[in-house]
Scaffold this motif. Structure first.
Motif, short mmCIF file in Angstrom:
data_model
loop_
_atom_site.label_atom_id
_atom_site.label_comp_id
_atom_site.label_asym_id
_atom_site.label_seq_id
_atom_site.Cartn_x
_atom_site.Cartn_y
_atom_site.Cartn_z
N LYS A 124 -10.71 8.04 65.01
CA LYS A 124 -11.51 9.12 65.59
C LYS A 124 -11.17 9.31 67.06
O LYS A 124 -10.91 10.38 67.52
N ASP A 125 -11.21 8.22 67.80
CA ASP A 125 -10.84 8.33 69.21
C ASP A 125 -10.02 7.09 69.58
O ASP A 125 -9.91 6.15 68.81
N GLY A 184 -11.67 0.75 67.97
CA GLY A 184 -11.88 1.53 66.76
C GLY A 184 -10.62 2.11 66.13
O GLY A 184 -10.50 2.13 64.90
N ARG A 194 -29.98 4.44 77.00
CA ARG A 194 -28.83 3.98 76.22
C ARG A 194 -29.16 4.05 74.73
O ARG A 194 -28.31 4.40 73.92
N ASN A 217 -12.64 -5.41 65.90
CA ASN A 217 -12.54 -4.52 67.06
C ASN A 217 -11.67 -5.12 68.15
O ASN A 217 -11.54 -4.53 69.22
N ARG A 225 -14.25 -11.10 74.59
CA ARG A 225 -15.41 -10.38 75.11
C ARG A 225 -15.83 -9.23 74.21
O ARG A 225 -16.89 -8.65 74.37
N ARG A 226 -14.95 -8.84 73.29
CA ARG A 226 -15.27 -7.70 72.42
C ARG A 226 -16.30 -8.13 71.37
O ARG A 226 -16.59 -9.31 71.24
N ASP A 227 -16.87 -7.15 70.66
CA ASP A 227 -17.96 -7.51 69.77
C ASP A 227 -17.50 -8.15 68.46
O ASP A 227 -17.82 -9.31 68.18
N ARG A 245 -24.42 -1.55 66.19
CA ARG A 245 -23.00 -1.30 65.98
C ARG A 245 -22.51 -1.95 64.70
O ARG A 245 -21.69 -1.39 63.97
N LYS A 255 -19.42 2.68 58.10
CA LYS A 255 -18.29 3.59 58.28
C LYS A 255 -17.08 3.13 57.46
O LYS A 255 -16.41 3.92 56.82
N ARG A 292 -8.54 -0.63 64.38
CA ARG A 292 -9.37 -1.07 63.25
C ARG A 292 -9.35 -0.05 62.11
O ARG A 292 -9.09 -0.40 60.95
N ASP A 293 -9.58 1.22 62.45
CA ASP A 293 -9.65 2.25 61.42
C ASP A 293 -8.31 2.41 60.70
O ASP A 293 -8.27 2.53 59.47
N ARG A 311 -25.30 -4.50 69.83
CA ARG A 311 -24.29 -4.92 68.84
C ARG A 311 -24.86 -4.97 67.42
O ARG A 311 -24.13 -4.81 66.46
N LYS A 351 -25.17 8.20 67.92
CA LYS A 351 -23.93 7.71 67.28
C LYS A 351 -24.19 7.24 65.86
O LYS A 351 -23.33 7.34 65.00
N ASP A 403 -25.90 -8.65 74.23
CA ASP A 403 -26.03 -7.19 74.11
C ASP A 403 -26.58 -6.83 72.73
O ASP A 403 -25.84 -6.71 71.77
#
Ligand code: ATP
Ligand code: MG
Length: 433
Positions: free
Chosen positions: A53-54, A41, A213, A134, A128-130, A179, A186, A44-45, A176, A220, A173
């Motif tokens: 953000k984090d 994130g 979950r 990202n 492996r990331r979405d 997400r 966002k 990307r942001d 996603r 979120k 998953d």
């Protein structure tokens, strides 16, 4: 795999935009001889032009090695071990590069990955990331941004695109799908057509996700400044109906309640933007309110229950039904029930009741809730204004203008008169005429 390395002078990711804690982790790992990248994130942001953000960090150090570098690191074993490194009140999430997904991974019958604990290289980690956006890595060694999946191009075209085959990746998953909606809103990006189309087909896969979950993911996506866009985004794609099937069904019968939820989400978003505290209890109370309100009326009209009792029972039922999909922890369920239970009580304005209600620990939340209801015509405006006035001049109770209102149940022990009126009122929720 085509790798693109963008040197520092050609991208905007600057150390000034990265928190001190994240920099300490990146340099700490590098100085100990490991690879260390900012990823996810934050990269990307920054590339999309919004403040991060984090900060998430990826490394080739194994969790045990991480703990040798950062003595205070806490290993969190979810599906995959993640290390939390704390500096002051900031927590940096550090993950070891993940291995490639292979046929040997344990899956359930829908394709969802169940076991996942092999380590790999930065290349296997990237795929492996979405989403492509990202999977961009900022290398602390030379400050370059590394792109393995075409993420830079997608940032430039403002697209959220799953890495690889969308159907397969959503099946691995299903969260996603949520997400994709959240991150697109966002960043004000669009979901790329193939990644978008698959959501409509695969939305029911959300049923496979553990209810606890989903609770976290819903927080979120709906406890943010983009809450309204996210709510609509989830609804049009059929995702909301999977999370809250009973609310969705009630909204189909009484579309007027949609504006109530939207109002509540707008209110939440405004509070977040102003740095005021928000609680999941209020959010969930609003999302489940259409179910509670509908059942409340039924229980009074068909079964002749006293409003207070009807509400309590409707509340219990709504929470039990919701818990089938999304676990609502007790610490939130209790205040939700209180907010709801106070709704009919706020209509009982005679005698010493209002004074007692004012000191109720949940009064403020219940009052805010009533104001939202009044804004969409689900409660009387006169009632909401009256409670506003009461708080402005404590000690003296303002006159009750609405004659019918003053015949509230509980005052004379005969709820009959009240019940009919109340029923009429609630049968026609906001704009549902
Ligand atoms: P933000 O922190 O702004 O909400 P984020 O993309 O950083 O967004 P995190 O949950 O912090 O979201 O995840 C960090 C990174 O981990 C993501 O950017 C992505 O690369 C990866 N990731 C997170 N969740 C998944 C997932 N369900 N499947 C694959 N990769 C994921
Ligand atoms: Mg993040």
């Amino acid at each position: 795999m085509q790798v693109r390395r963008i040197p520092r002078e050609d991208h905007p990711v600057s150390r000034k935009l990265i928190s001190n804690a994240a920099l300490k982790v990146l340099y700490g790992l590098r100085d100990a001889g490991y690879e260390a990248h900012l990823v996810g994130g934050a990269v990307r942001d920054i590339l999309a032009g919004i403040p991060p953000k984090d900060f998430d960090i990826a490394t080739n150090a194994r969790p045990e090695q991480l703990r040798q570098v950062f003595r205070t690191a806490r290993l969190i074993g979810r599906r995959f071990v993640i290390a939390h490194v704390r500096f002051g009140n900031e927590i940096i999430e550090v993950t070891t590069f993940r291995g490639a997904i292979t046929d040997s991974h344990e899956r359930d019958e829908t394709g969802r990955i169940l076991s996942d604990n092999e380590y790999g290289s930065i290349e296997t980690d990237a795929i492996r990331r979405d989403f492509t956006v990202n999977a961009l890595y900022y290398d602390i060694e030379d400050y370059a941004v590394v792109d393995f999946t075409g993420g830079i191009e997608d940032i430039n075209n403002r697209l959220i695109r799953l890495i690889g085959d969308p159907e397969l990746r959503y099946r691995e998953d299903p969260v996603r799908m949520m997400r994709a909606v959240r991150i697109a809103n966002k960043l004000r990006f669009t979901i790329e057509p193939a990644s978008e189309e698959a959501i409509y087909r695969l939305a029911p896969l959300l049923r496979e996700i553990p209810a606890a979950r989903l609770f976290d993911e819903i927080i979120k996506i709906l406890l943010t400044v983009d809450a309204v866009a996210n709510f609509r985004g989830l609804r049009v794609r059929g995702l909301f109906g999977e999370l809250f099937p009973h609310t969705e069904a009630t909204l189909k019968r009484h579309p007027g309640f949609e504006s109530f939820i939207v109002k509540a989400l707008e209110n939440t978003a405004k509070r977040i933007a102003e740095d005021q505290p928000v609680t999941p209890a209020f959010l969930y109370a609003a999302i489940l309110w259409p179910c509670v309100a509908e059942r409340f009326v039924q229980l009074m009209q068909r079964e002749g229950l006293h409003p207070n009792l009807a509400l309590t029972q409707a509340a219990d039922e709504a929470i039990a039904l919701a818990n089938g999909r999304v676990t609502i922890p007790k610490r939130f369920a209790m205040p939700m029930q209180e907010i709801w239970a106070l709704q009919p009580r706020l209509e009982q304005r005679k005698g010493g009741k209002p004074a007692r209600l004012l000191t109720h620990p949940r009064f403020r939340a219940a009052y805010d809730f009533l104001v939202l209801r009044a804004e969409v015509g689900d409660a009387s405006k006169e009632l909401a204004d009256w409670w506003t006035a009461v708080q402005l001049q404590p000690g003296a109770l303002p006159p009750i203008e609405d004659e019918e209102e003053s015949a509230a149940p509980g005052n004379d022990g005969k709820p009959k008169k009240r019940r009919r009126r109340s029923g009429r009122n609630r049968n026609k929720p906001a704009g549902n005429a």
